[in-house]
Design a protein around this motif. Sequence first.
Motif, PDB file in Angstrom:
ATOM      1  N   ALA A  55      -0.438  -2.116   3.367  1.00 18.64           N
ATOM      2  CA  ALA A  55      -0.352  -0.619   2.098  1.00 18.64           C
ATOM      3  C   ALA A  55      -0.025  -0.233   2.545  1.00 18.64           C
ATOM      4  N   ARG A  56       0.585  -0.119   3.731  1.00 21.54           N
ATOM      5  CA  ARG A  56       1.706   1.420   4.545  1.00 21.54           C
ATOM      6  C   ARG A  56       3.226   1.178   4.378  1.00 21.54           C
ATOM      7  N   VAL A  57       3.712  -0.174   4.045  1.00 23.67           N
ATOM      8  CA  VAL A  57       5.435  -0.524   3.714  1.00 23.67           C
ATOM      9  C   VAL A  57       5.275  -0.505   2.440  1.00 23.67           C
ATOM     10  N   ASN A  58       4.363  -0.664   1.314  1.00 24.65           N
ATOM     11  CA  ASN A  58       4.250  -0.226   0.183  1.00 24.65           C
ATOM     12  C   ASN A  58       4.285   1.291  -0.353  1.00 24.65           C
ATOM     13  N   ARG A  59       3.595   1.956   0.590  1.00 22.34           N
ATOM     14  CA  ARG A  59       4.220   3.311   0.698  1.00 22.34           C
ATOM     15  C   ARG A  59       5.887   3.384   0.519  1.00 22.34           C
ATOM     16  N   SER A  60       5.595   3.046   1.712  1.00 20.69           N
ATOM     17  CA  SER A  60       6.838   3.063   2.527  1.00 20.69           C
ATOM     18  C   SER A  60       8.094   2.892   1.613  1.00 20.69           C
ATOM     19  N   ALA A  61       7.596   1.646   0.801  1.00 24.31           N
ATOM     20  CA  ALA A  61       9.199   1.553  -0.451  1.00 24.31           C
ATOM     21  C   ALA A  61       9.278   2.040  -1.090  1.00 24.31           C
ATOM     22  N   GLU A  62       7.969   2.443  -1.559  1.00 29.15           N
ATOM     23  CA  GLU A  62       8.156   3.808  -2.488  1.00 29.15           C
ATOM     24  C   GLU A  62       8.648   5.315  -2.363  1.00 29.15           C
ATOM     25  N   ALA A  63       7.919   5.438  -1.370  1.00 32.40           N
ATOM     26  CA  ALA A  63       9.373   7.059  -0.451  1.00 32.40           C
ATOM     27  C   ALA A  63      10.089   6.535  -0.631  1.00 32.40           C
ATOM     28  N   LEU A  64      11.472   5.565  -0.436  1.00 35.94           N
ATOM     29  CA  LEU A  64      12.290   5.040  -0.987  1.00 35.94           C
ATOM     30  C   LEU A  64      13.170   5.189  -1.449  1.00 35.94           C
ATOM     31  N   MET A  65      12.452   5.221  -2.927  1.00 35.57           N
ATOM     32  CA  MET A  65      12.372   4.647  -3.960  1.00 35.57           C
ATOM     33  C   MET A  65      12.872   2.555  -4.453  1.00 35.57           C
ATOM     34  N   LEU A  66      12.070   2.031  -3.843  1.00 38.56           N
ATOM     35  CA  LEU A  66      12.133   0.513  -3.900  1.00 38.56           C
ATOM     36  C   LEU A  66      10.337   0.664  -4.217  1.00 38.56           C
ATOM     37  N   THR A  67      10.443  -0.167  -4.828  1.00 38.35           N
ATOM     38  CA  THR A  67      10.298  -1.220  -5.481  1.00 38.35           C
ATOM     39  C   THR A  67       9.173  -2.008  -5.129  1.00 38.35           C
ATOM     40  N   PRO A  68       8.079  -2.371  -4.819  1.00 35.35           N
ATOM     41  CA  PRO A  68       7.433  -3.372  -4.258  1.00 35.35           C
ATOM     42  C   PRO A  68       7.692  -4.006  -4.980  1.00 35.35           C
ATOM     43  N   THR A  69       7.046  -5.684  -4.549  1.00 39.38           N
ATOM     44  CA  THR A  69       6.862  -7.225  -5.195  1.00 39.38           C
ATOM     45  C   THR A  69       5.632  -7.993  -5.347  1.00 39.38           C
ATOM     46  N   MET A  70       4.939  -6.827  -3.865  1.00 45.26           N
ATOM     47  CA  MET A  70       4.062  -7.910  -3.513  1.00 45.26           C
ATOM     48  C   MET A  70       2.777  -6.889  -3.807  1.00 45.26           C
ATOM     49  N   GLU A  71       1.622  -6.840  -4.326  1.00 48.90           N
ATOM     50  CA  GLU A  71       0.079  -5.892  -4.029  1.00 48.90           C
ATOM     51  C   GLU A  71       0.133  -6.211  -2.539  1.00 48.90           C
ATOM     52  N   PRO A  72      -0.481  -5.132  -2.147  1.00 47.43           N
ATOM     53  CA  PRO A  72      -0.758  -5.153  -0.310  1.00 47.43           C
ATOM     54  C   PRO A  72      -1.521  -6.608  -0.128  1.00 47.43           C
ATOM     55  N   GLY A  73      -2.559  -6.512  -1.063  1.00 47.07           N
ATOM     56  CA  GLY A  73      -3.977  -7.769  -1.178  1.00 47.07           C
ATOM     57  C   GLY A  73      -2.679  -9.285  -1.167  1.00 47.07           C
ATOM     58  N   GLU A  74      -2.368  -9.078  -1.931  1.00 42.19           N
ATOM     59  CA  GLU A  74      -1.231 -10.897  -1.602  1.00 42.19           C
ATOM     60  C   GLU A  74      -0.330 -10.568  -0.467  1.00 42.19           C
ATOM     61  N   ILE A  75       0.403 -10.094   0.142  1.00 36.85           N
ATOM     62  CA  ILE A  75       0.820  -9.575   1.179  1.00 36.85           C
ATOM     63  C   ILE A  75       0.106 -10.332   2.308  1.00 36.85           C
ATOM     64  N   VAL A  76      -1.669  -9.444   2.668  1.00 39.83           N
ATOM     65  CA  VAL A  76      -2.469 -10.225   3.528  1.00 39.83           C
ATOM     66  C   VAL A  76      -2.366 -11.495   3.269  1.00 39.83           C
ATOM     67  N   ASP A  77      -2.514 -12.203   1.727  1.00 40.01           N
ATOM     68  CA  ASP A  77      -3.273 -13.420   1.748  1.00 40.01           C
ATOM     69  C   ASP A  77      -1.671 -14.440   2.264  1.00 40.01           C
ATOM     70  N   ALA A  78      -0.416 -13.400   1.937  1.00 38.66           N
ATOM     71  CA  ALA A  78       0.789 -14.702   2.389  1.00 38.66           C
ATOM     72  C   ALA A  78       0.557 -14.282   3.739  1.00 38.66           C
ATOM     73  N   VAL A  79       0.643 -13.322   4.898  1.00 38.13           N
ATOM     74  CA  VAL A  79       0.699 -13.595   6.443  1.00 38.13           C
ATOM     75  C   VAL A  79      -0.505 -14.485   6.710  1.00 38.13           C
ATOM     76  N   ARG A  80      -1.998 -14.694   6.489  1.00 40.18           N
ATOM     77  CA  ARG A  80      -2.884 -15.273   6.924  1.00 40.18           C
ATOM     78  C   ARG A  80      -2.048 -16.786   6.821  1.00 40.18           C
ATOM     79  N   GLU A  81      -1.889 -17.290   4.947  1.00 36.54           N
ATOM     80  CA  GLU A  81      -1.272 -18.346   4.960  1.00 36.54           C
ATOM     81  C   GLU A  81      -0.592 -18.669   5.970  1.00 36.54           C
ATOM     82  N   GLY A  82       0.640 -17.881   6.861  1.00 35.55           N
ATOM     83  CA  GLY A  82       1.952 -18.163   7.451  1.00 35.55           C
ATOM     84  C   GLY A  82       1.261 -17.993   8.842  1.00 35.55           C
ATOM     85  N   LEU A  83       0.229 -17.697   9.207  1.00 35.03           N
ATOM     86  CA  LEU A  83      -0.078 -17.861  10.697  1.00 35.03           C
ATOM     87  C   LEU A  83      -0.877 -18.582  10.585  1.00 35.03           C
TER      88      LEU A  83
END
Length: 109
Positions: A55-83
């Motif tokens: 969630a924090r990486v998405n907030r950081s992206a938005e603060a820098l005017m970057l548009t997140p391409t994944m929701e936090p839950g999607e990132i968590v799912d991808a990370v868990r798959e990779g692990l």
Amino acid sequence: MAIGTKIRTYYQGAWHDEDVAIMRAADHGSWVGSTVFDGARFFDGRAPDLEAHCARVNRSAEALMLTPTMEPGEIVDAVREGLKAYDASEAVYIRPMYWGLDGDTSGIV
């Protein structure tokens, strides 16, 4: 900074079993530094606070005017798959990140 030798990279919707080059020379993030990341850890088979880091990486992206391409839950799912490629006894440093593609020297447009 890559730590260890068993590097996995999630890029364009898939896991790659190597340290894949993912930034182009003309990407805004490589020549002006418009990048954000958050560091999470996996050890003893657990990734504490993974949801908060994603969630924090998405907030950081938005603060820098970057548009997140994944929701936090999607990132968590991808990370868990990779692990799944790691043993519970291995330590892994998890770095979800975003970077700007287009912009000028003053900011992201």
